[in-house]
Design an enzyme around this catalytic site. Sequence first.
Site, short mmCIF file in Angstrom:
data_model
loop_
_atom_site.label_atom_id
_atom_site.label_comp_id
_atom_site.label_asym_id
_atom_site.label_seq_id
_atom_site.Cartn_x
_atom_site.Cartn_y
_atom_site.Cartn_z
N SER A 22 0.84 -1.20 0.00
CA SER A 22 0.00 0.00 0.00
C SER A 22 0.87 1.25 0.00
O SER A 22 1.64 1.49 0.95
CB SER A 22 -0.91 0.01 1.23
OG SER A 22 -1.51 1.28 1.34
N HIS A 47 -1.12 -1.15 -4.36
CA HIS A 47 -2.40 -0.86 -3.71
C HIS A 47 -2.48 0.64 -3.39
O HIS A 47 -1.57 1.19 -2.77
CB HIS A 47 -2.49 -1.69 -2.42
CG HIS A 47 -3.82 -1.66 -1.75
ND1 HIS A 47 -4.88 -2.43 -2.16
CD2 HIS A 47 -4.25 -0.94 -0.68
CE1 HIS A 47 -5.92 -2.20 -1.36
NE2 HIS A 47 -5.57 -1.30 -0.45
N ASP A 49 -4.75 3.47 -1.60
CA ASP A 49 -5.85 3.68 -0.66
C ASP A 49 -6.43 5.08 -0.81
O ASP A 49 -5.83 6.07 -0.38
CB ASP A 49 -5.33 3.49 0.77
CG ASP A 49 -5.17 2.01 1.12
OD1 ASP A 49 -6.13 1.25 0.88
OD2 ASP A 49 -4.10 1.62 1.60
N MET A 51 -9.12 7.74 0.21
CA MET A 51 -10.04 8.06 1.33
C MET A 51 -10.58 9.47 1.14
O MET A 51 -9.85 10.36 0.69
CB MET A 51 -9.29 7.97 2.66
CG MET A 51 -8.56 6.65 2.87
SD MET A 51 -7.91 6.51 4.54
CE MET A 51 -6.85 5.07 4.38
N HIS A 80 -8.26 1.05 -4.12
CA HIS A 80 -9.23 0.74 -3.06
C HIS A 80 -9.95 2.03 -2.68
O HIS A 80 -9.37 2.90 -2.03
CB HIS A 80 -8.45 0.15 -1.87
CG HIS A 80 -9.28 -0.16 -0.67
ND1 HIS A 80 -8.71 -0.49 0.55
CD2 HIS A 80 -10.63 -0.22 -0.49
CE1 HIS A 80 -9.69 -0.72 1.42
NE2 HIS A 80 -10.85 -0.56 0.82
N MET A 82 -12.18 3.99 -0.57
CA MET A 82 -12.89 4.12 0.71
C MET A 82 -13.59 5.47 0.68
O MET A 82 -13.24 6.42 1.38
CB MET A 82 -11.88 4.04 1.86
CG MET A 82 -11.41 2.62 2.12
SD MET A 82 -9.91 2.57 3.12
CE MET A 82 -8.69 2.78 1.84
N MET A 151 -11.56 -6.49 4.72
CA MET A 151 -10.81 -5.62 5.64
C MET A 151 -10.52 -6.42 6.90
O MET A 151 -11.44 -6.99 7.51
CB MET A 151 -11.63 -4.37 6.00
CG MET A 151 -11.83 -3.38 4.88
SD MET A 151 -10.32 -2.78 4.08
CE MET A 151 -9.36 -2.17 5.46
N GLY A 156 -9.35 3.19 7.28
CA GLY A 156 -9.13 4.59 7.63
C GLY A 156 -7.67 4.92 7.92
O GLY A 156 -7.24 6.04 7.67
N ASP A 189 -6.69 -7.02 3.80
CA ASP A 189 -6.12 -5.69 3.89
C ASP A 189 -6.15 -5.19 5.34
O ASP A 189 -7.22 -4.97 5.90
CB ASP A 189 -6.93 -4.75 2.98
CG ASP A 189 -6.34 -3.36 2.88
OD1 ASP A 189 -5.29 -3.10 3.49
OD2 ASP A 189 -6.95 -2.52 2.18
N GLY A 190 -4.96 -5.04 5.93
CA GLY A 190 -4.85 -4.47 7.26
C GLY A 190 -4.12 -5.38 8.24
O GLY A 190 -4.52 -6.52 8.45
N GLY A 191 -3.02 -4.88 8.77
CA GLY A 191 -2.28 -5.62 9.79
C GLY A 191 -1.59 -6.87 9.27
O GLY A 191 -1.31 -7.80 10.04
N GLY A 211 1.02 -2.51 4.06
CA GLY A 211 1.56 -1.15 4.04
C GLY A 211 2.78 -1.05 4.92
O GLY A 211 3.93 -1.11 4.46
C1 DX5 Z 1 -6.67 0.85 5.67
C2 DX5 Z 1 -6.11 0.61 4.28
C3 DX5 Z 1 -5.00 -0.37 4.24
C4 DX5 Z 1 -3.79 0.01 5.02
C5 DX5 Z 1 -2.92 -1.19 5.26
O1 DX5 Z 1 -7.76 1.69 5.57
O2 DX5 Z 1 -7.11 0.11 3.43
O3 DX5 Z 1 -4.62 -0.66 2.89
O4 DX5 Z 1 -3.04 1.01 4.42
O5 DX5 Z 1 -1.89 -0.78 6.07
P1 DX5 Z 1 -1.14 -1.74 7.09
O6 DX5 Z 1 -0.55 -2.85 6.27
O7 DX5 Z 1 -0.13 -0.86 7.70
O8 DX5 Z 1 -2.16 -2.25 8.04
ZN ZN Z 2 -6.57 -0.69 1.30
#
Ligand code: DX5
Ligand code: ZN
Length: 229
Positions: A22, A47, A49, A51, A80, A82, A151, A156, A189-191, A211
Amino acid sequence: MTPLSTQVSTRISTQAPLIAPSILAADWSQLAVETKNICDAGADLLHVDVMDGHFVPVITFGPQMVTTLKAHSSIPLDVHLMISQPERHIEAFIAAGADIVTVHQEACPHLHRTLQQIRECGAKAGVALNPGTPVSALESVIDEIDLLLLMTVNPGWGGQKFIPQSLERVRSARELITKSGNTIHLEVDGGVNAETSKQVRAAGADTLVAGTFVFGSDNYKRAIDALKE
Ligand code: DX5
Ligand code: ZN
């Protein structure tokens, strides 16, 4: 689009995941260099993001940023969204160079139509689900999607902790995809890090967004390889 489809079927059959770093976690003052470096390090998708400060509290990028990233990327852009009312911006993001456009189920009252719109504009269509939305919400649109994004944190922000209950959701999503008989990416996606990547892959994910784990590393290739191990 053809290279992506080829990549997807190859990766699914060999069980190696696609890695989608990301750009949110990159150094924004060096985006051209960061993009080139991450492509050279073996990333499969970039990727992005997006927002809007409405669907999620933060504001990040618009289509112009996608144009800029596209100019420096040798891999497909995985955008992506959001954002609220994504149907108003789909055409612009695809014209800017998005190869995959993912909208949130929670932001789309006319989801079926919005997914058709993405495909008609020439991109792969993705749907994302927040941690609180049941996977079954996608049963009736499963033939309209190329990518299902789960997710594994609340959307966010980058850098959050993986929600362990997500693993059961990954298994349900994999079942839904298998039952459909369609070729659909299952992206999380996330963590995602070296530990959680193994868990989500075992549960059925084939595409991993990362990310912090990748861009926070001092060796992008090593980080990507650790996710593919
Ligand atoms: C959160 C995003 C993710 C995020 C992932 O809203 O959609 O793509 O950037 O970041 P990490 O890998 O640091 O959780
Ligand atoms: Zn994302």
